[in-house]
Motif scaffolding. Structure first.
Motif, mmCIF file in Angstrom:
data_model
loop_
_atom_site.group_PDB
_atom_site.id
_atom_site.type_symbol
_atom_site.label_atom_id
_atom_site.label_comp_id
_atom_site.label_asym_id
_atom_site.label_seq_id
_atom_site.Cartn_x
_atom_site.Cartn_y
_atom_site.Cartn_z
ATOM 1 N N VAL A 137 41.465 -11.304 -79.184
ATOM 2 C CA VAL A 137 42.430 -12.223 -78.567
ATOM 3 C C VAL A 137 43.590 -12.434 -79.529
ATOM 4 C CG1 VAL A 137 42.817 -14.508 -77.589
ATOM 5 C CG2 VAL A 137 40.585 -13.396 -77.300
ATOM 6 N N ASP A 138 44.800 -12.171 -79.028
ATOM 7 C CA ASP A 138 45.999 -12.376 -79.835
ATOM 8 C C ASP A 138 47.069 -12.982 -78.925
ATOM 9 O OD1 ASP A 138 47.913 -12.379 -81.792
ATOM 10 O OD2 ASP A 138 48.300 -10.223 -81.718
ATOM 11 N N GLY A 139 47.150 -14.308 -78.901
ATOM 12 C CA GLY A 139 48.079 -14.988 -78.006
ATOM 13 C C GLY A 139 47.670 -14.745 -76.559
ATOM 14 N N ASP A 140 48.569 -14.170 -75.760
ATOM 15 C CA ASP A 140 48.259 -13.898 -74.359
ATOM 16 C C ASP A 140 47.705 -12.479 -74.155
ATOM 17 O OD1 ASP A 140 50.559 -12.544 -74.951
ATOM 18 O OD2 ASP A 140 51.693 -13.232 -73.204
ATOM 19 N N ILE A 141 47.395 -11.799 -75.254
ATOM 20 C CA ILE A 141 46.811 -10.445 -75.164
ATOM 21 C C ILE A 141 45.307 -10.551 -75.312
ATOM 22 C CG2 ILE A 141 46.749 -8.134 -76.172
ATOM 23 C CD1 ILE A 141 49.596 -8.721 -77.239
ATOM 24 N N HIS A 142 44.599 -9.948 -74.383
ATOM 25 C CA HIS A 142 43.147 -10.047 -74.353
ATOM 26 C C HIS A 142 42.576 -8.644 -74.190
ATOM 27 C CE1 HIS A 142 39.241 -11.066 -72.262
ATOM 28 N NE2 HIS A 142 39.183 -11.799 -73.351
ATOM 29 N N LEU A 143 41.748 -8.203 -75.151
ATOM 30 C CA LEU A 143 41.172 -6.857 -75.122
ATOM 31 C C LEU A 143 39.659 -6.940 -75.215
ATOM 32 C CD1 LEU A 143 43.513 -5.242 -77.819
ATOM 33 C CD2 LEU A 143 43.840 -5.145 -75.343
ATOM 34 N N ILE A 144 38.982 -6.053 -74.494
ATOM 35 C CA ILE A 144 37.527 -5.944 -74.608
ATOM 36 C C ILE A 144 37.166 -4.475 -74.828
ATOM 37 C CG2 ILE A 144 35.302 -6.248 -73.477
ATOM 38 C CD1 ILE A 144 36.489 -8.563 -71.926
ATOM 39 N N PHE A 145 36.524 -4.190 -75.954
ATOM 40 C CA PHE A 145 36.047 -2.853 -76.293
ATOM 41 C C PHE A 145 34.528 -2.835 -76.169
ATOM 42 C CE2 PHE A 145 39.943 -3.585 -78.629
ATOM 43 C CZ PHE A 145 40.643 -2.390 -78.534
ATOM 44 N N LYS A 146 33.975 -1.673 -75.852
ATOM 45 C CA LYS A 146 32.527 -1.541 -75.802
ATOM 46 C C LYS A 146 32.124 -0.277 -76.547
ATOM 47 C CE LYS A 146 28.500 -1.968 -72.864
ATOM 48 N NZ LYS A 146 27.966 -2.228 -71.506
ATOM 49 N N GLU A 147 31.122 -0.415 -77.375
ATOM 50 C CA GLU A 147 30.630 0.706 -78.162
ATOM 51 C C GLU A 147 30.278 1.896 -77.266
ATOM 52 O OE1 GLU A 147 26.525 1.701 -80.560
ATOM 53 O OE2 GLU A 147 27.257 -0.370 -80.572
ATOM 54 N N GLY A 148 30.816 3.072 -77.626
ATOM 55 C CA GLY A 148 30.526 4.292 -76.875
ATOM 56 C C GLY A 148 31.383 4.493 -75.646
ATOM 57 N N MET A 161 41.247 5.084 -73.214
ATOM 58 C CA MET A 161 41.618 5.328 -74.602
ATOM 59 C C MET A 161 41.519 6.827 -74.863
ATOM 60 S SD MET A 161 39.883 2.266 -76.854
ATOM 61 C CE MET A 161 38.167 2.778 -76.609
ATOM 62 N N PRO A 162 42.225 7.342 -75.855
ATOM 63 C CA PRO A 162 42.146 8.783 -76.140
ATOM 64 C C PRO A 162 40.779 9.224 -76.643
ATOM 65 C CG PRO A 162 43.538 7.656 -77.739
ATOM 66 C CD PRO A 162 43.256 6.675 -76.663
ATOM 67 N N THR A 163 39.998 8.316 -77.251
ATOM 68 C CA THR A 163 38.627 8.628 -77.668
ATOM 69 C C THR A 163 37.751 7.404 -77.377
ATOM 70 O OG1 THR A 163 38.732 7.736 -79.918
ATOM 71 C CG2 THR A 163 39.562 9.969 -79.612
ATOM 72 N N ALA A 164 36.453 7.609 -77.408
ATOM 73 C CA ALA A 164 35.520 6.503 -77.210
ATOM 74 C C ALA A 164 35.426 5.655 -78.480
ATOM 75 C CB ALA A 164 34.144 7.044 -76.847
ATOM 76 N N ALA A 165 35.072 4.403 -78.310
ATOM 77 C CA ALA A 165 34.805 3.529 -79.460
ATOM 78 C C ALA A 165 33.552 4.046 -80.164
ATOM 79 C CB ALA A 165 34.607 2.099 -78.994
ATOM 80 N N TYR A 173 34.599 1.653 -84.590
ATOM 81 C CA TYR A 173 35.902 2.249 -84.885
ATOM 82 C C TYR A 173 36.607 2.610 -83.581
ATOM 83 C CZ TYR A 173 34.603 2.809 -89.829
ATOM 84 O OH TYR A 173 34.246 2.573 -91.141
ATOM 85 N N VAL A 174 37.905 2.325 -83.520
ATOM 86 C CA VAL A 174 38.718 2.689 -82.355
ATOM 87 C C VAL A 174 40.031 3.287 -82.862
ATOM 88 C CG1 VAL A 174 37.711 0.887 -80.903
ATOM 89 C CG2 VAL A 174 39.819 0.424 -82.161
ATOM 90 N N PRO A 175 40.740 4.027 -82.009
ATOM 91 C CA PRO A 175 42.020 4.610 -82.442
ATOM 92 C C PRO A 175 43.026 3.541 -82.848
ATOM 93 C CG PRO A 175 41.254 5.647 -80.408
ATOM 94 C CD PRO A 175 40.368 4.463 -80.646
ATOM 95 N N VAL A 176 43.680 3.752 -83.973
ATOM 96 C CA VAL A 176 44.698 2.799 -84.423
ATOM 97 C C VAL A 176 45.854 2.767 -83.424
ATOM 98 C CG1 VAL A 176 45.999 4.444 -85.862
ATOM 99 C CG2 VAL A 176 46.003 1.994 -86.442
ATOM 100 N N SER A 177 46.049 3.856 -82.690
ATOM 101 C CA SER A 177 47.105 3.877 -81.670
ATOM 102 C C SER A 177 46.853 2.829 -80.590
ATOM 103 C CB SER A 177 47.198 5.269 -81.024
ATOM 104 O OG SER A 177 45.991 5.598 -80.364
#
Length: 204
Positions: A137-148, A161-165, A173-177
């Motif tokens: 959570v960063d202000g009004d930006i909300h992200l949810i990642f899931k392993e694999g 995403m370009p690759t899986a978590a 680990y997730v892409p810095v992009s």
């Protein structure tokens, strides 16, 4: 005999009238069949050529290690990575002291530890171990990642995403992009350092 001769002109006249009609039908059938075969073959050749052209001109979407296109297209053009083996890298923003993070080159992307990186950028992180999910959570930006998973929920919209978590040594680990693109940071590489500047700001 005279009676047969009497009807002979009528029979001949009928034959002459009917003969060209039958000839025309025969010619038409032959033409139509030949024309259909040529037309059908032409259409198939055209279709094949069209399909090949479609494949040939399929747009290549730029998907680099530092820029996230948010596209699920298969045809991707990857920017060459600055290094090819896992290593420690300095991460620097203009207003913070640089930190060292472990970076993994993978499938044309640079994968960074999710929690460590977003906390450094000032975002809040919540981990849900049972569901193997991480919320950012960063202000009004909300992200949810899931392993694999190769998807991230960006403000509740499922986005590729370009690759899986990837989970490695207990960290995800997730892409810095993806992190940069989602949180509004431009990513670059300078003097063996990954530099992140707030988008639209000269000073970060």
């Amino acid at each position: 005999m005279n009676r047969n001769r009497k009807y002979l002109p009528i029979m001949l006249a009928s034959s002459l009238v009917l003969w060209p009609i039958h000839t025309t039908y025969a010619d038409d059938d032959e033409y139509e069949e030949h024309d259909y075969e040529e037309h059908e073959e032409y259409e198939y050749e055209d279709d094949d050529e069209w399909d090949e052209n479609q494949e040939a001109v399929q747009p290549i979407i730029e998907e680099t290690w530092y820029s996230w296109s948010r596209s699920s297209a298969v045809a991707l053009a990857n920017e060459p990575l600055p290094f090819m083996k896992q290593q420690e890298v300095k991460l620097q923003t203009p207003h913070e002291t640089a930190i060292s993070i472990d970076v993994i080159p993978y499938q044309g992307q640079l994968l960074v530890p999710l929690q460590e990186t977003v906390q450094y950028l000032g975002a809040e992180v919540y981990e849900y171990k049972k569901s193997k999910a991480i919320e950012v959570v960063d202000g009004d930006i909300h992200l949810i990642f899931k392993e694999g998973s190769r998807a991230v929920y960006e403000n509740m919209a499922k986005t590729p995403m370009p690759t899986a978590a990837l989970k490695f040594n207990g960290r995800v680990y997730v892409p810095v992009s993806v992190i940069g693109g989602a949180l509004g940071w431009d990513v670059s590489w300078s003097n063996q350092t990954m530099v992140m500047k707030k988008r639209g700001s000269m000073n970060g």
